[in-house]
Design a protein around this motif. Structure first.
Motif, PDB file in Angstrom:
ATOM      1  N   GLU A 125      34.652  11.770  61.918  1.00  0.00           N
ATOM      2  CA  GLU A 125      33.741  12.785  61.375  1.00  0.00           C
ATOM      3  C   GLU A 125      32.479  12.099  60.864  1.00  0.00           C
ATOM      4  N   ASP A 126      31.302  12.573  61.319  1.00  0.00           N
ATOM      5  CA  ASP A 126      30.043  11.905  60.948  1.00  0.00           C
ATOM      6  C   ASP A 126      29.372  12.516  59.727  1.00  0.00           C
ATOM      7  N   GLU A 127      29.865  13.650  59.229  1.00  0.00           N
ATOM      8  CA  GLU A 127      29.286  14.258  58.028  1.00  0.00           C
ATOM      9  C   GLU A 127      30.052  13.748  56.810  1.00  0.00           C
ATOM     10  N   PRO A 128      29.418  12.924  55.959  1.00  0.00           N
ATOM     11  CA  PRO A 128      30.125  12.276  54.840  1.00  0.00           C
ATOM     12  C   PRO A 128      30.833  13.256  53.908  1.00  0.00           C
ATOM     13  N   ALA A 129      30.199  14.390  53.610  1.00  0.00           N
ATOM     14  CA  ALA A 129      30.801  15.339  52.672  1.00  0.00           C
ATOM     15  C   ALA A 129      32.094  15.926  53.235  1.00  0.00           C
ATOM     16  N   ILE A 130      32.083  16.253  54.530  1.00  0.00           N
ATOM     17  CA  ILE A 130      33.277  16.812  55.160  1.00  0.00           C
ATOM     18  C   ILE A 130      34.360  15.743  55.268  1.00  0.00           C
ATOM     19  N   ALA A 131      33.959  14.523  55.648  1.00  0.00           N
ATOM     20  CA  ALA A 131      34.924  13.426  55.755  1.00  0.00           C
ATOM     21  C   ALA A 131      35.588  13.145  54.416  1.00  0.00           C
ATOM     22  N   GLU A 132      34.800  13.199  53.343  1.00  0.00           N
ATOM     23  CA  GLU A 132      35.349  12.947  52.002  1.00  0.00           C
ATOM     24  C   GLU A 132      36.318  14.051  51.593  1.00  0.00           C
ATOM     25  N   LEU A 133      35.957  15.309  51.876  1.00  0.00           N
ATOM     26  CA  LEU A 133      36.839  16.435  51.548  1.00  0.00           C
ATOM     27  C   LEU A 133      38.169  16.322  52.290  1.00  0.00           C
ATOM     28  N   ILE A 134      38.086  16.014  53.572  1.00  0.00           N
ATOM     29  CA  ILE A 134      39.306  15.863  54.374  1.00  0.00           C
ATOM     30  C   ILE A 134      40.151  14.719  53.840  1.00  0.00           C
ATOM     31  N   THR A 135      39.509  13.588  53.565  1.00  0.00           N
ATOM     32  CA  THR A 135      40.224  12.406  53.083  1.00  0.00           C
ATOM     33  C   THR A 135      40.955  12.688  51.777  1.00  0.00           C
ATOM     34  N   LEU A 136      40.291  13.350  50.837  1.00  0.00           N
ATOM     35  CA  LEU A 136      40.909  13.651  49.548  1.00  0.00           C
ATOM     36  C   LEU A 136      42.152  14.520  49.722  1.00  0.00           C
ATOM     37  N   ALA A 179      36.197   7.227  60.626  1.00  0.00           N
ATOM     38  CA  ALA A 179      35.298   6.652  61.623  1.00  0.00           C
ATOM     39  C   ALA A 179      34.140   7.632  61.817  1.00  0.00           C
ATOM     40  N   PRO A 180      32.900   7.251  61.480  1.00  0.00           N
ATOM     41  CA  PRO A 180      31.773   8.190  61.563  1.00  0.00           C
ATOM     42  C   PRO A 180      31.152   8.328  62.949  1.00  0.00           C
ATOM     43  N   SER A 181      31.630   7.599  63.940  1.00  0.00           N
ATOM     44  CA  SER A 181      31.063   7.689  65.288  1.00  0.00           C
ATOM     45  C   SER A 181      32.149   7.403  66.313  1.00  0.00           C
ATOM     46  N   SER A 182      31.839   7.706  67.571  1.00  0.00           N
ATOM     47  CA  SER A 182      32.803   7.457  68.645  1.00  0.00           C
ATOM     48  C   SER A 182      33.070   5.962  68.792  1.00  0.00           C
ATOM     49  N   GLN A 183      32.041   5.138  68.596  1.00  0.00           N
ATOM     50  CA  GLN A 183      32.236   3.694  68.688  1.00  0.00           C
ATOM     51  C   GLN A 183      33.163   3.196  67.586  1.00  0.00           C
ATOM     52  N   ASP A 184      32.959   3.701  66.355  1.00  0.00           N
ATOM     53  CA  ASP A 184      33.840   3.326  65.243  1.00  0.00           C
ATOM     54  C   ASP A 184      35.270   3.794  65.520  1.00  0.00           C
ATOM     55  N   ALA A 185      35.401   4.978  66.121  1.00  0.00           N
ATOM     56  CA  ALA A 185      36.738   5.493  66.447  1.00  0.00           C
ATOM     57  C   ALA A 185      37.417   4.599  67.478  1.00  0.00           C
ATOM     58  N   ASP A 186      36.680   4.190  68.491  1.00  0.00           N
ATOM     59  CA  ASP A 186      37.227   3.290  69.510  1.00  0.00           C
ATOM     60  C   ASP A 186      37.670   1.971  68.888  1.00  0.00           C
ATOM     61  N   ASP A 187      36.856   1.435  67.987  1.00  0.00           N
ATOM     62  CA  ASP A 187      37.203   0.167  67.319  1.00  0.00           C
ATOM     63  C   ASP A 187      38.493   0.315  66.519  1.00  0.00           C
ATOM     64  N   ALA A 188      38.618   1.443  65.807  1.00  0.00           N
ATOM     65  CA  ALA A 188      39.818   1.681  64.994  1.00  0.00           C
ATOM     66  C   ALA A 188      41.054   1.824  65.878  1.00  0.00           C
ATOM     67  N   ILE A 189      40.912   2.518  67.000  1.00  0.00           N
ATOM     68  CA  ILE A 189      42.028   2.725  67.918  1.00  0.00           C
ATOM     69  C   ILE A 189      42.455   1.414  68.557  1.00  0.00           C
ATOM     70  N   ARG A 190      41.474   0.564  68.874  1.00  0.00           N
ATOM     71  CA  ARG A 190      41.813  -0.734  69.462  1.00  0.00           C
ATOM     72  C   ARG A 190      42.583  -1.610  68.470  1.00  0.00           C
ATOM     73  N   ALA A 191      42.224  -1.509  67.190  1.00  0.00           N
ATOM     74  CA  ALA A 191      42.892  -2.321  66.169  1.00  0.00           C
ATOM     75  C   ALA A 191      44.323  -1.862  65.927  1.00  0.00           C
ATOM     76  N   ALA A 192      44.539  -0.543  65.853  1.00  0.00           N
ATOM     77  CA  ALA A 192      45.883  -0.019  65.576  1.00  0.00           C
ATOM     78  C   ALA A 192      45.915   1.466  65.890  1.00  0.00           C
ATOM     79  N   LEU A 193      46.966   1.897  66.573  1.00  0.00           N
ATOM     80  CA  LEU A 193      47.103   3.316  66.881  1.00  0.00           C
ATOM     81  C   LEU A 193      47.532   4.091  65.637  1.00  0.00           C
ATOM     82  N   PRO A 194      46.825   5.160  65.290  1.00  0.00           N
ATOM     83  CA  PRO A 194      47.271   6.004  64.177  1.00  0.00           C
ATOM     84  C   PRO A 194      48.360   6.960  64.644  1.00  0.00           C
ATOM     85  N   ASP A 195      48.902   7.727  63.701  1.00  0.00           N
ATOM     86  CA  ASP A 195      49.885   8.743  64.063  1.00  0.00           C
ATOM     87  C   ASP A 195      49.205  10.012  64.571  1.00  0.00           C
TER      88      ASP A 195
END
Length: 232
Positions: A8-19, A31-47
């Motif tokens: 999610e690239d909107e900080p306020a929405i990402a923070e609300l969801i996270t909380l 992950a605020p962008s598709s590239q950040d999401a790809d990096d996170a997925i490469r490091a470890a698969l989430p549930d």
């Protein structure tokens, strides 16, 4: 507890969801962008992944389509978030590979409920539901394992390993599959590490005469076998 990636690239929405997700007991990475999401997925698969439709660079729809073409991420649970509510958009989102679709603005309680529902269907091992096989019982909510009156002491990795095996009894899992689901598919861990933790798990289970439930399948991997009940 599930490991959830929020794309999610909107900080306020990402923070609300996270909380709200952390309040529900989940581990959250943003992950605020598709590239950040790809990096996170490469490091470890989430549930599970919460994926915003509109992202900088590659869109959520394009990202979902690409993940569904990759064998490693093909079964990854995806919940699409978007302001688009037109029926054609819903169909496009689901056709891209999303398992569920939630339009903005949304109620946090509805979001949490949809995540629980998706996890029950796609990743039941991520939920805090107690599981019992024979006398062996594991309770994720209290992090306790026991067999009858015997309390079994496990390290965190052995606990996660046993939890996964108990949620998939009688199925054979390769070392690579166990690394994927127990360690999060971390690229820097050797497959033989699994053998070490299986040995530790068996040593702990031996205190309750349950070590034999964790079986080695030669050339294939490991499985947790249900105890054989003697017939009358």
């Amino acid at each position: 507890m599930a490991r959830i990636l929020v794309v999610e690239d909107e900080p306020a929405i990402a923070e609300l969801i996270t909380l709200n997700l952390r309040h529900d007991g989940h581990e959250v990475q943003v992950a605020p962008s598709s590239q950040d999401a790809d990096d996170a997925i490469r490091a470890a698969l989430p549930d599970l992944v919460l994926l915003d439709w509109m992202l900088p660079g590659e869109s959520g729809v394009q990202l979902a389509q690409r993940w569904r073409r990759d064998a490693r991420t093909r079964e990854l649970p995806l919940l699409m978030l978007t302001a688009r509510s037109d029926e054609r958009d819903v169909v496009q989102g689901l056709d891209s590979g999303a398992d569920d679709y939630l339009t903005k603005p949304f109620s946090p309680s509805v979001l949490v409920a949809r995540i629980r529902s998706l996890l029950r269907r796609k990743a039941p091992q991520a939920l805090d539901t107690a599981v019992q096989i024979g006398q062996l019982k594991l309770d994720p909510a209290t992090m306790r394992v026991c067999a009858g009156d015997v309390v079994i002491k496990l390290g965190p990795t052995e606990f996660r390993l046993l939890r996964f095996l108990m949620n998939h009894p009688e199925r054979v899992h390769s070392r690579a599959q166990l690394l994927d689901r127990v360690w999060g598919d971390h690229v820097f861990i050797e497959e033989r590490t699994v053998d070490v933790h299986v040995k530790r798990l068996r040593e702990a289970l031996a205190a309750a005469d349950c070590a034999g439930m964790v079986e080695t399948v030669r050339g294939a991997g490991y499985r947790l076998a249900r105890p054989v009940t003697a017939s009358a």
